[in-house]
Design an enzyme around this catalytic site. Sequence first.
Site, PDB file in Angstrom:
ATOM      1  N   ASN A 133       0.812  -1.221   0.000  1.00  0.00           N
ATOM      2  CA  ASN A 133       0.000   0.000   0.000  1.00  0.00           C
ATOM      3  C   ASN A 133       0.843   1.268   0.000  1.00  0.00           C
ATOM      4  O   ASN A 133       0.335   2.349   0.243  1.00  0.00           O
ATOM      5  CB  ASN A 133      -0.964   0.010   1.196  1.00  0.00           C
ATOM      6  CG  ASN A 133      -0.237  -0.224   2.524  1.00  0.00           C
ATOM      7  OD1 ASN A 133       0.969  -0.004   2.623  1.00  0.00           O
ATOM      8  ND2 ASN A 133      -0.971  -0.673   3.533  1.00  0.00           N
ATOM      9  N   ASP A 134       2.144   1.136  -0.269  1.00  0.00           N
ATOM     10  CA  ASP A 134       2.994   2.332  -0.263  1.00  0.00           C
ATOM     11  C   ASP A 134       2.671   3.256  -1.432  1.00  0.00           C
ATOM     12  O   ASP A 134       2.730   4.481  -1.298  1.00  0.00           O
ATOM     13  CB  ASP A 134       4.473   1.940  -0.306  1.00  0.00           C
ATOM     14  CG  ASP A 134       4.962   1.374   1.018  1.00  0.00           C
ATOM     15  OD1 ASP A 134       4.211   1.469   2.010  1.00  0.00           O
ATOM     16  OD2 ASP A 134       6.084   0.841   1.060  1.00  0.00           O
ATOM     17  N   GLY A 144       5.102   5.718   5.218  1.00  0.00           N
ATOM     18  CA  GLY A 144       4.674   4.374   4.859  1.00  0.00           C
ATOM     19  C   GLY A 144       4.126   3.513   5.974  1.00  0.00           C
ATOM     20  O   GLY A 144       3.873   2.321   5.768  1.00  0.00           O
ATOM     21  N   ASP A 201       1.312   1.916   8.501  1.00  0.00           N
ATOM     22  CA  ASP A 201      -0.051   1.516   8.170  1.00  0.00           C
ATOM     23  C   ASP A 201      -0.706   0.775   9.333  1.00  0.00           C
ATOM     24  O   ASP A 201      -0.074   0.525  10.372  1.00  0.00           O
ATOM     25  CB  ASP A 201      -0.079   0.665   6.896  1.00  0.00           C
ATOM     26  CG  ASP A 201       0.899  -0.498   6.936  1.00  0.00           C
ATOM     27  OD1 ASP A 201       1.114  -1.068   8.027  1.00  0.00           O
ATOM     28  OD2 ASP A 201       1.459  -0.856   5.869  1.00  0.00           O
ATOM     29  N   ASP A 231     -11.014  16.546  17.244  1.00  0.00           N
ATOM     30  CA  ASP A 231     -10.013  17.579  16.987  1.00  0.00           C
ATOM     31  C   ASP A 231     -10.657  18.968  16.990  1.00  0.00           C
ATOM     32  O   ASP A 231     -11.845  19.122  16.685  1.00  0.00           O
ATOM     33  CB  ASP A 231      -9.386  17.282  15.617  1.00  0.00           C
ATOM     34  CG  ASP A 231      -8.278  18.235  15.245  1.00  0.00           C
ATOM     35  OD1 ASP A 231      -7.241  18.229  15.924  1.00  0.00           O
ATOM     36  OD2 ASP A 231      -8.452  18.990  14.270  1.00  0.00           O
ATOM     37  N   GLU A 251     -10.667  18.258  22.051  1.00  0.00           N
ATOM     38  CA  GLU A 251      -9.471  19.098  22.158  1.00  0.00           C
ATOM     39  C   GLU A 251      -9.907  20.550  22.382  1.00  0.00           C
ATOM     40  O   GLU A 251     -10.472  21.178  21.496  1.00  0.00           O
ATOM     41  CB  GLU A 251      -8.633  18.988  20.883  1.00  0.00           C
ATOM     42  CG  GLU A 251      -7.380  19.838  20.937  1.00  0.00           C
ATOM     43  CD  GLU A 251      -6.719  20.020  19.585  1.00  0.00           C
ATOM     44  OE1 GLU A 251      -5.476  20.101  19.532  1.00  0.00           O
ATOM     45  OE2 GLU A 251      -7.450  20.093  18.569  1.00  0.00           O
TER      46      GLU A 251
END
Length: 637
Positions: free
Chosen positions: A135-136, A156, A158, A353, A382
């Site tokens: 999945n990179d 990278g 995951d 958030d 937050e």
Amino acid sequence: MKKIFLLALLCGCLHVGAATKVKRIEPANWFVGMKNPSLQLMVYGKNIRQAKFSTDYPGVKVDSVVRLDSPNYLLVYLNVKDAQAGTMKLKFDKQIVNYPLNNRQMAGEDHVGFTNADVLYMLMPDRFASGSSKNDQIKGMNPYVNDRSEPSLRHGGDLEGIRQHLDYFNQLGVTALWLTPVLENNSPDSHGYSTYHGYATTNYYQVDPRFGSNEEYIRLVQDAHAKGLKVVMDMIFNHCGFEHPWVKDMPSKDWFNTPEWLSEAQDANASGVDRNTGMGDKKTASSYLQTSYKLTPVLDPYASKIDMHETVDGWFVPSMPDLNQRNSHVMRYLIQNSEWWIETVGIDGIRMDTYPYADRDGMAEWMKCLNEEYPNFNTVGETWVAEPAYTAAWQKDSKLSKKNSYLKTVMDFAFFERINQAKTEETDHWSKGFHRIYNSLCYDYLYPNPSSVMAFIENHDTDRFLGNGKDVNNLKQALALLLTIKRIPQLYYGTEILMNGTKEVTDGNVRKDFPGGFPGDTHNAFSREGRTHDENAMFDWVSKLLHWRQGNEVIVHGEQTQFIPVDGVYVVARQYKGKAVMTILNGTDHDAICQVKRYAEIIGGRLKATDIISGDTVRLDQNIRLSPRQTLIIEIK
């Protein structure tokens, strides 16, 4: 594991006739037996607005059909109170869409959230571990690169990498994982920056394919649960990403706050704005409204209209369009999205958030709905103002506010700020050092529930507690307080192995890769053999404290007593059912004496205690000599 056909639906697949106008429907499936029977369907498709809608599924009523400003959206509101699980046929003109109504995996009351019995471990999926290289690079996504040498590009990591290291969290002793956002962030790299952090959502129902699939997210949560770990999902309702389909084709004119500048800046290059960073050589479009980042106007009784407007309606950065929670359709979409992830994946909590940047009434409605549907669930917001009175006003049932937020847990930025000030000072006779912590905790009477306040010493948005150094003594003192006071504690990944860094150049320097999580790493901090001597020493200390804390009734339920620092020594005690714990800190750079008689109300007539780290006996019939910056946690039975 969910059935394969459901997983296909999670990826947005719809089985419809070839001539259909419907491109997709959000959510792609729903659940029967919800307390709130209302279901909003957001239907996407070219010129779908004028479609005639109907369904004859038993137990389902059509409450309303809302035709928005854009011709390419249609909102359908259904009442599914009396419906049973099955496949509902939705008719748009002559096209038929098969829509699944599923049974719930458990009742809403059975979804139990995180509490002060837990310790949350916050990590960034992109920076923790890579479990697969497949999945990179994902074809069809906006241009990006993986480059671990660049702190602000993707590295990278995951979900599979996290799943493969679940045993590490058990070894450490944490009980819950807070992952920064995992949803799709399909923004292009720009000038060395990317949205690896996850805070620019472009699909609210899809895991970013570079992190994995929805199926892999389900598997991660299930495997975490099997190992006694809860999972907290990071969400963002204040804004989405610039590449979200809503930006190019706004459902309605009021879907976003202050969207006027978009017509001036259809081309990011023409506007001179880097949409990932908000920076550029030219000025942002003249009608663009930037948030002031000042959160005080939201609660300020004297706030001006312009200040409030800038805080709530201004955009966080030009790359993150500001959603309008005053639009009831937007808010219903977001509420349902939360419920869908709870039902589909089984997450154990939400971290919201930029909470005060969003509309206050809209967010209260969201929390009220979740509390009613999932009374034992928990959400932390937050609220970044470092004053207890501000934070306390945001907690559910606060008497400091005329409006109830219904938000059970708030973040203790006051503790964060004070502990980071105290580490650079000697505790004097009046105000410095640990007096700062004392003078913050003494305002806990402002909180309706101090035990449901989340404390931390650092996170992904701050300098790491160690800065660019390795002061282990200061770190132990901060962690000892964090893990024994009346709070929900949150740790930041890597602190247990002395990871450090500051934001002076870029945020990426406080979000470094966990050593050993990526192919080719020569340093593997996941194993005792791979850690250095100093890393093992810190890991062992933290792990000992965390495992001792698990299930500890004194820490979870105990009353708290704190003592004004004397001769540089600060003591916080917890008591429950005849047992006591004392956290004793020498806040000076010289030897100090803990005068045992001063703490007689805690010690009583008992003559000895146990050092919870070393297991040594500590005599209580004589004063305790402390070395410079020493941390001592003792258990008295």
